[in-house]
Enzyme design. Structure first.
Site, PDB file in Angstrom:
ATOM      1  N   LYS A   1      39.131  40.366  41.893  1.00 49.25           N
ATOM      2  CA  LYS A   1      40.426  39.829  41.481  1.00 49.25           C
ATOM      3  C   LYS A   1      40.346  38.303  41.477  1.00 49.25           C
ATOM      4  CE  LYS A   1      45.351  40.255  42.611  1.00 49.25           C
ATOM      5  NZ  LYS A   1      46.343  40.916  43.510  1.00 49.25           N
TER       6      LYS A   1
ATOM      7  N   SER B   1      50.353  42.244  41.241  1.00 50.73           N
ATOM      8  CA  SER B   1      49.545  41.167  40.699  1.00 50.73           C
ATOM      9  C   SER B   1      48.100  41.574  40.366  1.00 50.73           C
ATOM     10  CB  SER B   1      49.503  39.988  41.686  1.00 50.73           C
ATOM     11  OG  SER B   1      48.893  40.364  42.907  1.00 50.73           O
TER      12      SER B   1
ATOM     13  N   SER C   1      51.300  44.867  44.985  1.00 51.68           N
ATOM     14  CA  SER C   1      50.429  44.355  43.935  1.00 51.68           C
ATOM     15  C   SER C   1      49.251  45.231  43.570  1.00 51.68           C
ATOM     16  CB  SER C   1      49.909  42.965  44.329  1.00 51.68           C
ATOM     17  OG  SER C   1      50.951  42.026  44.287  1.00 51.68           O
TER      18      SER C   1
END
Length: 486
Positions: A77, A152, A176
């Site tokens: 990520k 996210s 997220s």
């Protein structure tokens, strides 16, 4: 004959172990798919093809096959730091930042034998529940590319749903992992606070963010989570890690066996109900009904439950969310101008808070944690919708009225953040698919199971039982028409 990306992560791992595939071959296969498909879905920010090839060769030659995810590709990520790879955090402010040291989670995944192919899209500093930023293309939902992936960990979800990766790590500070997993038809697990040593949440503000995993199947999610938890260099490395009863048994075992009968609560109330109007879409209720009926048919106990009203939650969570943005490294007017409106607003509000404001908010959330666990303690797991609404269109969130923006995020994702506050494990399962329309192949909708502290094995067992019955792993998101079948 099946292509590697058509296999589950566990099946790919078995093929690697048996010598039917090599890490180099698998890496090349996925790099080819990324080159063809990523421009249409915006899953990856940076593709580190040369480094991935070198890493795959190193794994093949130097890393023992006993490593938990030996030879399997994944993506970091864009909030994680890998030495020598740009770590932009979804922000123009960080466009030139290249770390010289890898963070603990990156090191743990490397030790586990994985092969990073690059970095996946995230909103600016991971602050929102939608993965659209001004630093690069938005991540697009593979089921309908006019819709977002949630956030996210939106790029990670787009990558796994598009089969550009067999699975992916994410981080979850308010939903997220679970939000994008649900939006993209995936399994997503947020473990208990403290369960993953390298990203435990214990050292973060209010203990909210922890590392989790996104995958197409329950077993695949467990496989990657086990790799995150695994000891490094022969040492336990559990300085922060919760030691749940029986957690010496890999979670993958629970996910494969799918055994047990449990008492489940069914809940549609949220921690936000006192402050915002929460409407649950028909599609979200349909997903919940599918799960309830399936669990009833499997003879689990089911009982409706509801949360006690608590007016302290919303203002306390907002305060901590703002405080978390205060440390973003922007000081000058030029640096602040590079931030997006929402980030700049949160940073400014966070820096206006007093120590008393923050202390009172943290105290309120700690009290909410105890209350939440007490209220749900009679259940082995509690079932809720994951999202209140269907996946949101790109550009749906208001960028001019930031109070409205926050309200929209709450109304889309009211069931997730309270689990982070309580430090509990939760898994989202893609139980439902809407009918195909003119512009999409049907939209996925998920349900969330919230577990007891350290109760990941129960969640994986329940998920495996539901997966065997519904077989969501057979659903395949449509590929862009111009992409070859790599």
């Amino acid at each position: 004959m099946s292509q590697p990306h058509e296999l589950t992560a566990l099946e790919q791992w078995q093929a690697l172990q048996q010598g039917e595939l090599s890490p180099v071959e698998l890496t090349e296969h996925y790099l080819s798919r990324i080159e063809a498909i990523n421009p249409a879905v915006g899953a990856f920010v940076t593709v580190t093809a040369d480094a991935a090839r070198a890493r795959a060769a190193h794994v093949e030659q130097r890393v023992p096959r006993s490593a938990p995810i030996w030879g399997l590709p994944f993506g970091d990520k864009d909030l994680q730091e890998r030495a020598g790879v740009p770590a932009r955090a979804g922000s123009r402010l960080m466009a030139d930042y290249v770390p010289t040291r890898s963070d603990d989670l990156v090191q743990a995944l490397d030790t586990a034998g994985g092969v990073s192919l690059g970095t996946t899209t995230t909103p600016e500093f991971g602050l929102s529940s939608y993965s659209e930023n001004l630093a690069g293309p938005a991540s697009r939902n593979p089921w309908n590319r006019t819709l977002g992936t949630g956030g996210s960990s939106g790029g990670a979800a787009a990558a796994v749903a598009s089969r550009l990766l067999p699975f992916a790590p994410g981080s979850d500070g308010g939903g997220s992992v679970r939000i994008p997993a649900a939006a993209c038809g995936l399994v997503g697990i947020k473990p208990s606070r403290g369960r993953v040593p390298a990203a435990s949440g214990v050292d973060k503000l209010a203990g909210l963010p922890v590392a989790g995993t996104l995958a197409r199947t329950v077993a695949d999610a467990a496989l990657l989570l086990d790799a995150m938890i695994a000891p490094r260099d022969g040492h336990p490395d559990h300085h922060f890690a919760l030691r749940a009863p029986g957690d010496e048994v890999p979670l993958l075992a629970a996910a494969v066996r799918g055994e047990g009968r449990f008492q489940l609560g069914v809940m549609t109330t949220t921690a936000w109900d006192d402050d915002y109007k929460i409407d649950i879409a028909p599609e979200a209720r349909a997903a919940l009904d599918v799960a309830v009926n399936a669990f009833a048919a499997m003879h689990h106990g089911l009982e409706e439950t509801a949360l006690e009203p608590d007016a302290s939650y919303a203002p306390a969570f907002r305060t901590v969310w703002q405080a978390g943005a205060a440390s973003i490294p922007a000081e000058t007017d030029e640096q602040l101008a590079l931030l997006e409106p929402l980030t700049r607003y949160l940073l400014q509000r966070g820096r206006e808070l007093s120590a008393r404001d923050l202390g009172e908010a943290l105290t309120a959330l700690s009290a909410y944690e105890r209350s939440f666990i007490r209220q749900l303690s009679r259940f082995d797991a509690v079932l809720t919708p994951t999202l209140a609404l269907t996946p949101r269109p790109l550009g749906w969130y208001d960028q001019s009225d930031l109070e409205r923006n926050f309200e929209q995020q709450v109304q889309y994702t009211p069931f997730t953040s309270m689990v982070n506050v309580a430090g509990l494990p939760a898994i989202t399962l893609p139980v439902y698919q809407t009918a195909a329309g003119q512009t999409d192949a049907g939209l996925p909708m998920g349900v969330q199971l919230i577990g007891r502290p350290g109760g990941e094995a129960t969640l994986f067992a329940l998920g495996a039982q539901l997966e065997r019955r519904i077989r969501w792993q057979d659903r395949v998101a449509p590929e862009p028409l111009h992409s070859p079948r790599a």
